[in-house]
Design an enzyme around this catalytic site. Structure first.
Site, PDB file in Angstrom:
ATOM      1  N   ALA A  14       0.881  -1.295   0.163  1.00 11.74           N
ATOM      2  CA  ALA A  14      -0.235  -0.103   0.199  1.00 11.74           C
ATOM      3  C   ALA A  14       1.146   1.144  -0.282  1.00 11.74           C
ATOM      4  O   ALA A  14       0.022   2.227  -0.651  1.00 11.74           O
ATOM      5  CB  ALA A  14      -1.141  -0.114   1.139  1.00 11.74           C
ATOM      6  N   SER A  16       4.453   1.158  -0.092  1.00 15.02           N
ATOM      7  CA  SER A  16       5.970   0.542  -0.793  1.00 15.02           C
ATOM      8  C   SER A  16       6.307  -0.187  -1.828  1.00 15.02           C
ATOM      9  O   SER A  16       4.944  -1.397  -1.525  1.00 15.02           O
ATOM     10  CB  SER A  16       6.911   0.732   0.512  1.00 15.02           C
ATOM     11  OG  SER A  16       6.551  -0.705   1.209  1.00 15.02           O
ATOM     12  N   GLY A  17       7.545  -0.627  -2.188  1.00 18.68           N
ATOM     13  CA  GLY A  17       7.526  -2.102  -2.989  1.00 18.68           C
ATOM     14  C   GLY A  17       8.863  -2.496  -2.901  1.00 18.68           C
ATOM     15  O   GLY A  17       9.775  -2.002  -2.341  1.00 18.68           O
ATOM     16  N   GLY A  78      -5.206  -6.702  -5.295  1.00 19.87           N
ATOM     17  CA  GLY A  78      -6.013  -7.064  -6.575  1.00 19.87           C
ATOM     18  C   GLY A  78      -6.654  -5.726  -7.052  1.00 19.87           C
ATOM     19  O   GLY A  78      -6.413  -4.828  -6.818  1.00 19.87           O
ATOM     20  N   HIS A 227      -2.006 -11.596  -6.985  1.00 17.94           N
ATOM     21  CA  HIS A 227      -2.378 -11.203  -6.313  1.00 17.94           C
ATOM     22  C   HIS A 227      -1.699 -11.361  -5.014  1.00 17.94           C
ATOM     23  O   HIS A 227      -1.715 -12.669  -4.554  1.00 17.94           O
ATOM     24  CB  HIS A 227      -4.138 -11.763  -6.121  1.00 17.94           C
ATOM     25  CG  HIS A 227      -5.013 -10.859  -5.319  1.00 17.94           C
ATOM     26  ND1 HIS A 227      -5.976 -11.780  -4.565  1.00 17.94           N
ATOM     27  CD2 HIS A 227      -4.581 -10.004  -4.620  1.00 17.94           C
ATOM     28  CE1 HIS A 227      -6.546 -10.653  -3.618  1.00 17.94           C
ATOM     29  NE2 HIS A 227      -5.687  -9.524  -3.868  1.00 17.94           N
ATOM     30  N   ASP A 228      -1.310 -10.551  -4.461  1.00 14.30           N
ATOM     31  CA  ASP A 228      -0.536 -11.167  -3.154  1.00 14.30           C
ATOM     32  C   ASP A 228      -1.244 -11.820  -2.000  1.00 14.30           C
ATOM     33  O   ASP A 228      -0.576 -12.449  -1.716  1.00 14.30           O
ATOM     34  CB  ASP A 228      -0.432  -9.551  -2.749  1.00 14.30           C
ATOM     35  CG  ASP A 228      -1.136  -8.241  -2.016  1.00 14.30           C
ATOM     36  OD1 ASP A 228      -2.094  -8.487  -2.369  1.00 14.30           O
ATOM     37  OD2 ASP A 228      -1.456  -7.457  -1.441  1.00 14.30           O
ATOM     38  N   THR A 250      -2.623  -4.105   5.312  1.00 17.91           N
ATOM     39  CA  THR A 250      -3.217  -2.962   5.018  1.00 17.91           C
ATOM     40  C   THR A 250      -4.451  -3.460   5.076  1.00 17.91           C
ATOM     41  O   THR A 250      -5.661  -2.719   5.765  1.00 17.91           O
ATOM     42  CB  THR A 250      -3.325  -2.918   3.614  1.00 17.91           C
ATOM     43  OG1 THR A 250      -1.677  -1.471   3.864  1.00 17.91           O
ATOM     44  CG2 THR A 250      -3.840  -0.971   3.906  1.00 17.91           C
ATOM     45  N   ASN A 287     -13.148 -10.429   3.137  1.00 18.29           N
ATOM     46  CA  ASN A 287     -11.951  -9.353   3.036  1.00 18.29           C
ATOM     47  C   ASN A 287     -12.127  -8.484   4.444  1.00 18.29           C
ATOM     48  O   ASN A 287     -13.407  -7.874   4.642  1.00 18.29           O
ATOM     49  CB  ASN A 287     -12.644  -7.916   1.735  1.00 18.29           C
ATOM     50  CG  ASN A 287     -11.925  -8.888  -0.048  1.00 18.29           C
ATOM     51  OD1 ASN A 287     -10.767  -8.908   0.320  1.00 18.29           O
ATOM     52  ND2 ASN A 287     -12.238  -9.223  -0.064  1.00 18.29           N
ATOM     53  N   GLY A 397       2.915  -9.092   7.770  1.00 24.31           N
ATOM     54  CA  GLY A 397       2.508  -8.142   8.836  1.00 24.31           C
ATOM     55  C   GLY A 397       2.615  -7.735   9.571  1.00 24.31           C
ATOM     56  O   GLY A 397       2.930  -7.534  11.062  1.00 24.31           O
TER      57      GLY A 397
END
Length: 477
Positions: A14, A16-17, A78, A227-228, A250, A287, A397
């Site tokens: 959300a 950072s990469g 997504g 999709h993460d 997130t 979700n 995380g």
């Protein structure tokens, strides 16, 4: 002699990469973050967008720093996508799901195809951020852009295309779009027809682990689970049937693996979603707004001149009395950025609860509300699937937040296994290693992580206070 494999995972979150370099040798896996960069949306032509050109430069820097590698893969959240013209050029910056263009689109769409039919066709929770409603907004507001479009690429496939010029549509990210027929594994003709959407934009979905192309160096570009969430689930360190997962970042995605989707009206009404996993299973999930509540509260307090660390916030929450006030984390008022602590107070005021005043009280309210929502979601999953889950695997995380893990165990009455912290990147890496032949399959990767990753166990300590709090919480919903 065992052959060493080096793979590079790009994971876009959300804010950072990251580029994570992994080395697999002699059944041992080591990982190293070699590049981290900001992933902040930008305003462009009145829309909140991905800063794709800047992010692509960071991708190229990550590849440069990685040196000699066997493969690389991308995962993102997504629903978001970019559009290419007939020459294969990106027409405009990809729009971010938090952009306001989809406001009112769900209501308009359901006039053409009712909610039960749409859910039965796709299995996806009906949310305004979904790709379908983004396309309908484009169709209504900027039809000239849609007319120029020749190909739609979801974000992981767009990054891959930028490197190897091969177009692909990976199935896990496609399943977030609200346009995929999960039972047939192809795009839903009934949905595309109902909304007059140009089917030529969409490539046929491919399996996770498909080799798309290669770099000039010879490194393979692999479509991992784009999709993460599905990357994180791929790294769940168990194959047990009585295990549920909570991909905690997130957003919180709480679910289980099934052999077939659940497409009933009751499932739709409960806000449950079906997505395709990296192993071909259905990830049946809920979700839930997750650490966004804590992240945005921290940002708001910082804007007010109070710079708390996450450890500070956890410590302050622990000092406050338990189970006084709750929020529904998924109430729409908590979605936009801004004064989230003030909205927590307003929610409690409107619902006749004690209003949390201090930072610690607000944080306690958020923590306990998340734990209660996890229990609520688990109950829904158990009712819909007929399963009883004994273990909740918290991935990502959120595993670093000991208070959240402890409250989740006590509130749900389930044993919580926290870890791996780097679940998303590890899932990305495992899929690449399976494709390269270094691992037999994803189950072998999961067994590897169960043996090598540091996992924290939280045994539940449920009590009558949690039961009473849960009854109050359900009434709020």
């Amino acid at each position: 002699m065992t052959q060493t494999k080096k793979v590079l995972a790009f994971d876009f979150g959300a804010s950072s990469g990251r580029a994570i370099l992994a080395c697999f040798e002699n059944s041992r896996l080591s990982i190293e973050e070699i590049h981290r960069f900001e992933n902040n949306p930008v305003m462009r032509n009145g829309h909140l967008c991905w800063n794709f050109p800047e992010l692509l430069e960071h991708v190229k820097e990550g590849v440069r720093r990685a040196g000699s590698i066997d493969s690389l893969g991308f995962d993102t959240w997504g629903v978001d996508f970019g559009l290419l013209d007939e020459e294969g050029e990106l027409i405009e910056y990809p729009v971010h799901y938090r952009d306001e263009r989809t406001q009112g689109m769900v209501e308009q769409a359901l006039k053409k195809m009712d909610a039960d039919r749409l859910y039965a066709a796709t299995g996806t929770q009906i949310m305004a951020i979904n790709s379908l409603f983004q396309l309908l907004a484009l169709q209504r507001q900027e039809p000239e852009l849609l007319e120029k479009a020749h190909t739609l690429l979801f974000m992981p496939d767009l990054f891959a295309y930028a490197l190897c010029k091969k177009k692909n549509c990976e199935r896990s990210i496609a399943s977030t779009a609200q346009m995929l027929d999960l039972e047939k594994g192809c795009w839903s003709g009934s949905v595309l027809e109902a909304f007059s959407l140009p089917g030529h934009l969409l490539n046929e979905p491919t399996a996770s682990g498909t080799v798309i192309g290669q770099l000039e160096s010879g490194a393979k570009v692999i479509a991992v689970a784009g999709h993460d969430t599905q990357c994180a689930v791929a790294a769940m360190p168990t194959t047990a049937q009585d295990a549920a997962f909570l991909s905690c970042g997130t957003w919180s995605l709480l679910g289980c693996e099934l052999d077939a989707p659940v497409l009933t009206r009751e499932s739709r009404e409960r806000g449950l979603s079906n997505e395709l996993g990296a192993n071909g299973k259905i990830n049946y999930l809920k979700n839930i707004i997750g650490l966004w509540l804590i992240q945005e509260s921290r940002r708001e307090w910082k804007r007010q001149g109070q710079d708390y660390s996450y450890a500070d916030l956890e410590r302050l929450a622990l000092k406050e009395p338990a189970l006084r006030s709750f929020i529904d984390p998924d109430d729409p008022i908590f979605t936009p950025p801004g004064d989230l602590p003030g909205r927590v107070q307003e929610y409690c005021r409107k619902t006749g609860q004690p209003v949390p005043e201090s930072v610690g009280q607000i944080m306690r309210c958020i923590y306990e509300s998340l734990a209660l929502k996890y229990r609520f979601a688990l109950s829904q999953l158990e009712q819909q699937t007929g399963r009883e889950f004994r273990t909740l695997h918290i991935l990502g995380g959120g595993t670093k937040d000991k208070l959240l893990c402890r409250l989740a165990a006590d509130c749900t009455g389930k044993k919580v296994v926290a870890g791996p912290i780097e679940a998303t990147a590890l899932g990305n890496i495992l899929i690449q290693l399976v494709t390269l032949g270094a691992l037999e399959d994803l189950d072998a990767g999961r067994r590897l992580l169960a043996q090598t990753e540091e996992l924290k166990i939280y045994d539940p300590d449920p009590n009558a206070d949690w039961q009473k709090a849960y009854e109050r919480f359900v009434k709020l919903l």
